[in-house]
Design a protein around this motif. Structure first.
Motif, PDB file in Angstrom:
ATOM      1  N   PHE A 356      -3.673  -5.550  18.479  1.00  5.83           N
ATOM      2  CA  PHE A 356      -4.039  -4.883  17.233  1.00  5.83           C
ATOM      3  C   PHE A 356      -5.349  -5.432  16.663  1.00  5.83           C
ATOM      4  O   PHE A 356      -5.519  -5.484  15.453  1.00  5.83           O
ATOM      5  N   ARG A 357      -6.277  -5.805  17.553  1.00  2.41           N
ATOM      6  CA  ARG A 357      -7.567  -6.246  17.018  1.00  2.41           C
ATOM      7  C   ARG A 357      -8.339  -5.064  16.425  1.00  2.41           C
ATOM      8  O   ARG A 357      -9.271  -5.240  15.659  1.00  2.41           O
ATOM      9  N   ARG A 358      -7.946  -3.852  16.803  1.00  2.00           N
ATOM     10  CA  ARG A 358      -8.408  -2.645  16.102  1.00  2.00           C
ATOM     11  C   ARG A 358      -7.163  -1.905  15.619  1.00  2.00           C
ATOM     12  O   ARG A 358      -6.216  -1.738  16.396  1.00  2.00           O
ATOM     13  N   ALA A 359      -7.165  -1.476  14.373  1.00  2.00           N
ATOM     14  CA  ALA A 359      -5.985  -0.799  13.824  1.00  2.00           C
ATOM     15  C   ALA A 359      -6.425   0.286  12.851  1.00  2.00           C
ATOM     16  O   ALA A 359      -7.457   0.162  12.197  1.00  2.00           O
ATOM     17  N   ALA A 360      -5.627   1.342  12.783  1.00  2.00           N
ATOM     18  CA  ALA A 360      -5.967   2.466  11.905  1.00  2.00           C
ATOM     19  C   ALA A 360      -5.007   2.526  10.718  1.00  2.00           C
ATOM     20  O   ALA A 360      -3.808   2.291  10.860  1.00  2.00           O
ATOM     21  N   LEU A 361      -5.555   2.846   9.556  1.00  2.00           N
ATOM     22  CA  LEU A 361      -4.751   3.048   8.344  1.00  2.00           C
ATOM     23  C   LEU A 361      -4.850   4.506   7.934  1.00  2.00           C
ATOM     24  O   LEU A 361      -5.916   5.126   8.043  1.00  2.00           O
ATOM     25  N   ARG A 362      -3.749   5.042   7.441  1.00  2.00           N
ATOM     26  CA  ARG A 362      -3.696   6.445   7.049  1.00  2.00           C
ATOM     27  C   ARG A 362      -4.282   6.619   5.644  1.00  2.00           C
ATOM     28  O   ARG A 362      -4.356   5.654   4.872  1.00  2.00           O
ATOM     29  N   ASP A 363      -4.675   7.838   5.314  1.00  2.00           N
ATOM     30  CA  ASP A 363      -5.312   8.070   4.003  1.00  2.00           C
ATOM     31  C   ASP A 363      -4.454   7.594   2.829  1.00  2.00           C
ATOM     32  O   ASP A 363      -4.969   7.030   1.864  1.00  2.00           O
ATOM     33  N   ASN A 364      -3.127   7.797   2.907  1.00  2.00           N
ATOM     34  CA  ASN A 364      -2.287   7.336   1.788  1.00  2.00           C
ATOM     35  C   ASN A 364      -2.355   5.815   1.632  1.00  2.00           C
ATOM     36  O   ASN A 364      -2.230   5.291   0.523  1.00  2.00           O
ATOM     37  N   GLN A 365      -2.558   5.122   2.752  1.00  2.00           N
ATOM     38  CA  GLN A 365      -2.646   3.657   2.683  1.00  2.00           C
ATOM     39  C   GLN A 365      -3.997   3.222   2.109  1.00  2.00           C
ATOM     40  O   GLN A 365      -4.083   2.260   1.362  1.00  2.00           O
ATOM     41  N   VAL A 366      -5.070   3.939   2.477  1.00  3.36           N
ATOM     42  CA  VAL A 366      -6.407   3.605   1.969  1.00  3.36           C
ATOM     43  C   VAL A 366      -6.475   3.910   0.466  1.00  3.36           C
ATOM     44  O   VAL A 366      -7.110   3.194  -0.303  1.00  3.36           O
ATOM     45  N   ARG A 367      -5.795   4.986   0.061  1.00  3.63           N
ATOM     46  CA  ARG A 367      -5.863   5.458  -1.324  1.00  3.63           C
ATOM     47  C   ARG A 367      -5.114   4.554  -2.294  1.00  3.63           C
ATOM     48  O   ARG A 367      -5.442   4.491  -3.473  1.00  3.63           O
ATOM     49  N   ASP A 368      -4.085   3.865  -1.829  1.00  4.02           N
ATOM     50  CA  ASP A 368      -3.226   3.097  -2.742  1.00  4.02           C
ATOM     51  C   ASP A 368      -4.064   2.045  -3.488  1.00  4.02           C
ATOM     52  O   ASP A 368      -4.823   1.299  -2.865  1.00  4.02           O
ATOM     53  N   PRO A 369      -3.928   1.975  -4.812  1.00  4.88           N
ATOM     54  CA  PRO A 369      -4.744   1.015  -5.576  1.00  4.88           C
ATOM     55  C   PRO A 369      -4.457  -0.443  -5.216  1.00  4.88           C
ATOM     56  O   PRO A 369      -5.279  -1.315  -5.512  1.00  4.88           O
ATOM     57  N   SER A 370      -3.310  -0.710  -4.583  1.00  3.08           N
ATOM     58  CA  SER A 370      -3.007  -2.090  -4.174  1.00  3.08           C
ATOM     59  C   SER A 370      -3.584  -2.436  -2.806  1.00  3.08           C
ATOM     60  O   SER A 370      -3.469  -3.580  -2.365  1.00  3.08           O
ATOM     61  N   SER A 371      -4.149  -1.453  -2.103  1.00  3.10           N
ATOM     62  CA  SER A 371      -4.699  -1.726  -0.769  1.00  3.10           C
ATOM     63  C   SER A 371      -6.082  -2.341  -0.928  1.00  3.10           C
ATOM     64  O   SER A 371      -6.984  -1.714  -1.471  1.00  3.10           O
ATOM     65  N   LEU A 372      -6.201  -3.570  -0.427  1.00 10.20           N
ATOM     66  CA  LEU A 372      -7.441  -4.313  -0.655  1.00 10.20           C
ATOM     67  C   LEU A 372      -8.080  -4.780   0.640  1.00 10.20           C
ATOM     68  O   LEU A 372      -7.387  -4.972   1.651  1.00 10.20           O
ATOM     69  N   LEU A 373      -9.380  -4.987   0.573  1.00  8.84           N
ATOM     70  CA  LEU A 373     -10.033  -5.892   1.501  1.00  8.84           C
ATOM     71  C   LEU A 373     -10.045  -7.218   0.748  1.00  8.84           C
ATOM     72  O   LEU A 373     -10.877  -7.443  -0.136  1.00  8.84           O
ATOM     73  N   ALA A 374      -9.070  -8.072   1.072  1.00 12.79           N
ATOM     74  CA  ALA A 374      -8.865  -9.286   0.277  1.00 12.79           C
ATOM     75  C   ALA A 374      -9.879 -10.348   0.661  1.00 12.79           C
ATOM     76  O   ALA A 374     -10.189 -10.539   1.846  1.00 12.79           O
ATOM     77  N   LEU A 375     -10.383 -11.042  -0.356  1.00 10.86           N
ATOM     78  CA  LEU A 375     -11.311 -12.152  -0.145  1.00 10.86           C
ATOM     79  C   LEU A 375     -10.677 -13.476  -0.553  1.00 10.86           C
ATOM     80  O   LEU A 375     -11.094 -14.539  -0.108  1.00 10.86           O
ATOM     81  N   GLN A 376      -9.669 -13.361  -1.411  1.00 10.43           N
ATOM     82  CA  GLN A 376      -9.001 -14.559  -1.935  1.00 10.43           C
ATOM     83  C   GLN A 376      -7.493 -14.354  -1.908  1.00 10.43           C
ATOM     84  O   GLN A 376      -7.020 -13.217  -1.913  1.00 10.43           O
ATOM     85  N   VAL A 377      -6.785 -15.489  -1.914  1.00  7.55           N
ATOM     86  CA  VAL A 377      -5.335 -15.404  -2.059  1.00  7.55           C
ATOM     87  C   VAL A 377      -4.854 -16.572  -2.915  1.00  7.55           C
ATOM     88  O   VAL A 377      -5.332 -17.698  -2.757  1.00  7.55           O
ATOM     89  N   ASN A 378      -3.961 -16.279  -3.832  1.00  6.66           N
ATOM     90  CA  ASN A 378      -3.383 -17.285  -4.728  1.00  6.66           C
ATOM     91  C   ASN A 378      -4.455 -18.103  -5.434  1.00  6.66           C
ATOM     92  O   ASN A 378      -4.328 -19.323  -5.595  1.00  6.66           O
ATOM     93  N   GLY A 379      -5.542 -17.460  -5.813  1.00  6.19           N
ATOM     94  CA  GLY A 379      -6.560 -18.106  -6.637  1.00  6.19           C
ATOM     95  C   GLY A 379      -7.631 -18.865  -5.877  1.00  6.19           C
ATOM     96  O   GLY A 379      -8.522 -19.449  -6.486  1.00  6.19           O
ATOM     97  N   GLU A 380      -7.575 -18.876  -4.553  1.00  2.00           N
ATOM     98  CA  GLU A 380      -8.583 -19.583  -3.750  1.00  2.00           C
ATOM     99  C   GLU A 380      -9.131 -18.633  -2.693  1.00  2.00           C
ATOM    100  O   GLU A 380      -8.523 -17.606  -2.395  1.00  2.00           O
TER     101      GLU A 380
END
Lengths: 414, 158
Positions: A356-380
């Protein structure tokens, strides 16, 4: 001659346990009927959760044909959905091991019964039983080996466990349909300890009992209980995980602090080095607007959003909600040239290998406001093992679709 | 002759059996072709082998061990379960988790960042705990039995 026959497994006198009997088997059979149905349904849900029909990169079973008839767009809520369904699938599978073994033990005399086939129908049923028993063991063994990362089985886990499940379930359905009425009937007709008239499983010459049928069932239950206690905690953090003393991803967290929670694949195992993730890293965002290059600083300068989401692995373990912070995927879609109507997304990782080094996300997953390209976790900042410099986090998605060490996002073309 | 009876005479089971079995084989065949698309021989060996190893190795091994145990405990049949149950539970845990307990699963540590070294010790401790619980249970039972026996007996001193 008769005395010799009495000493072969084909003679009913050979099997002497007074525990065996059609009522004992019926109890175990009904437990398995419910349990395996739950395993099959949660397994099919897990298969759907990968969105295999969305893109070839998600599809490890391209030849599935009609077996994917039920596939649907996997939802993004509730955010703990996959954590629940897959935790249930794997933990229940572990817990049912003693029930399966006891069930097989209870009917083992029938394996050796002679003549091998009384009629064509009987012959077909015995072939079907081979699929049933072989299939059950095949599914349990591949599942148990996979969660321990011991890939001894002949091929990739996904097609083996998926197609194997259908072969097994075909035999299981028939067996259940043919036997369940009988199981219910014998359980209604009398007590567990009593003899059942014409019982084909009861020994004609039982040895002195050392345990009652009820006691034997209690031992099977104790086996399930011990397995449950020593593994269920892998779906939770804190003291419960420490209680999962024999299960993979039990006992300990891999570290301490904000990034100390469970890791599916470390940066070292994925072949991602600091040279890949250092100052020279940038993210390519592709779409109708062309190819954009964004550094980590560019991403940090965009609007940042938070989402409390778990990591839930196909192997059945999961973490509690972690506080992720980063850029919304829908905002990146706008940058890529989709101002309205968010499309699907192809995510590429810097990791050297892995299905799964390449993976596809569906439009409903991209649209969700909780779907992030995360840069931090738990404040760091993300740790290297959790995907630094940037990773995907999508509610209710299986862990492997939450791609780490992201290098490229392609909106629209999957 | 009605068709039901014809099916039963030629086939040996009822018509429902025939229909269900045919449907089952059709579905199993459809999935089976796909299951065998890769390493066909390997998959057949695993599928059939799993059943054979279970029926012809695992069951005979634990059944013989149990028979041996019962023979040892011949004079005290009430004691068998106090040994049998902890052995069975401990063996069950080993059967399920042997790749981790025996440290066969070499991918585990590099992938997860977790040491598999804890599992052998944990399994041995659980085994010890199971035997302790069993021993405790036996002691409690023995004491209770003795009390009941002494209560039932008339006092010797009068």
């Amino acid at each position: 001659m008769t005395t010799i026959l009495a000493h072969t497994p084909s003679s009913s006198g050979y099997w002497r346990s007074p525990v065996r009997g059609v009522r004992f088997t019926a109890v175990l059979g009904l437990v398995l009927l419910i349990g395996i149905t739950v395993l099959f349904v949660t397994g099919l849900l897990s298969y759907a959760a990968y969105n295999p029909d969305l893109s070839p990169v998600n599809d490890k079973t391209p030849g599935k044909g009609l077996l994917g008839f039920y596939l649907f767009a996997w939802p993004t809520g509730p955010h703990w959905l996959y954590r629940l369904t897959q935790g249930l699938h794997v933990t229940l599978g572990i817990v049912l091991v003693p029930v399966l073994l006891a069930k097989l033990w209870s009917v083992v005399p029938k394996l050796f019964a002679l003549p091998p086939a009384r009629s064509l129908g009987h012959a077909l049923e015995r072939i079907s039983l081979l699929l049933l028993v072989g299939g059950a063991l095949f599914e349990f063994v591949t599942g148990l080996l996979n969660i321990q990362l011991e890939y001894l089985f002949p091929g990739s886990f996904y097609p083996l466990h998926f197609y194997g499940a259908w072969v097994f379930f075909a035999a299981f359905l028939t067996h259940a349909a043919l036997r369940m009425p009988q199981a219910v009937r014998v359980l209604r007709s009398g007590r567990l300890s009593e003899a059942s008239p014409g019982d084909p499983l009861e020994s004609p010459a039982p040895s002195a009992p050392t345990i009652s049928r009820r006691g034997a069932l209690a031992v099977v239950g104790a086996g399930s209980l011990v397995l449950l206690i020593t593994s269920v905690g892998r779906s939770f953090d804190g003291p419960l995980r420490r209680l999962a003393v024999l299960a993979p991803h039990g006992v300990d967290e891999p570290g301490s602090g904000p990034g100390g929670f469970q890791i599916n694949k470390t940066a070292a195992a994925a072949g991602v080095t600091t040279a890949d993730t250092g100052e020279n890293w940038w993210l390519t965002v592709s779409g109708p607007a062309g190819n954009l290059r964004l550094t980590r600083r560019d991403l940090m300068a965009m609007d940042q959003y938070s989402a409390a989401l778990p990591i839930a692995c196909v192997e059945g373990w999961s973490t509690s909600d972690q506080r992720w912070r980063g850029v919304r995927l829908s905002d990146l879609a706008v940058l890529a040239g989709y101002p309205d109507g968010v499309p699907g997304l192809l995510v590429e990782s810097m990791q050297r290998s892995g299905p799964f080094r390449r993976a596809a996300l569906r439009d409903n997953q991209v649209r969700d406001p909780s779907s992030l390209l995360a840069l931090q976790v738990n404040g760091e900042d993300l740790t290297p093992d959790h995907g630094y410099p940037a990773r995907i986090i999508v509610p209710a998605a299986p862990g492997v679709l939450n791609t780490k060490w992201v290098s490229r996002l392609t909106f629209g073309s999957l | 002759m009605n068709p039901r009876a014809v099916v039963r005479r030629l086939y040996g089971e009822g018509p429902l059996h025939l229909l269900l079995t045919a449907a089952s084989f059709a579905l199993a065949g459809y999935a089976g072709v796909r299951l065998l698309a890769g390493d066909a021989v390997g998959v057949v060996v695993w599928f059939v082998g799993a059943a054979l190893v279970h029926d012809l190795v695992l069951v005979p091994v634990y059944a013989s061990a149990d028979r041996l145990l019962c023979r040892f405990a011949d004079r005290r049949p009430g004691l068998v379960n106090f040994v049998r149950v902890p052995v069975l539970l401990s063996g069950l845990l080993l059967l399920v988790w042997f790749p981790l307990i025996t440290r066969q699963a070499e991918r585990y540590e590099p992938a997860s960042g977790l040491s598999p070294d804890v599992f052998l010790g944990n399994w041995l401790l659980i085994t010890a705990a199971l035997f302790l619980v069993s021993a405790f249970w036996l002691v409690v039972r023995t004491v209770r039995l003795r009390r009941r026996q002494t209560k039932g007996r008339p006092s010797a001193s009068h």
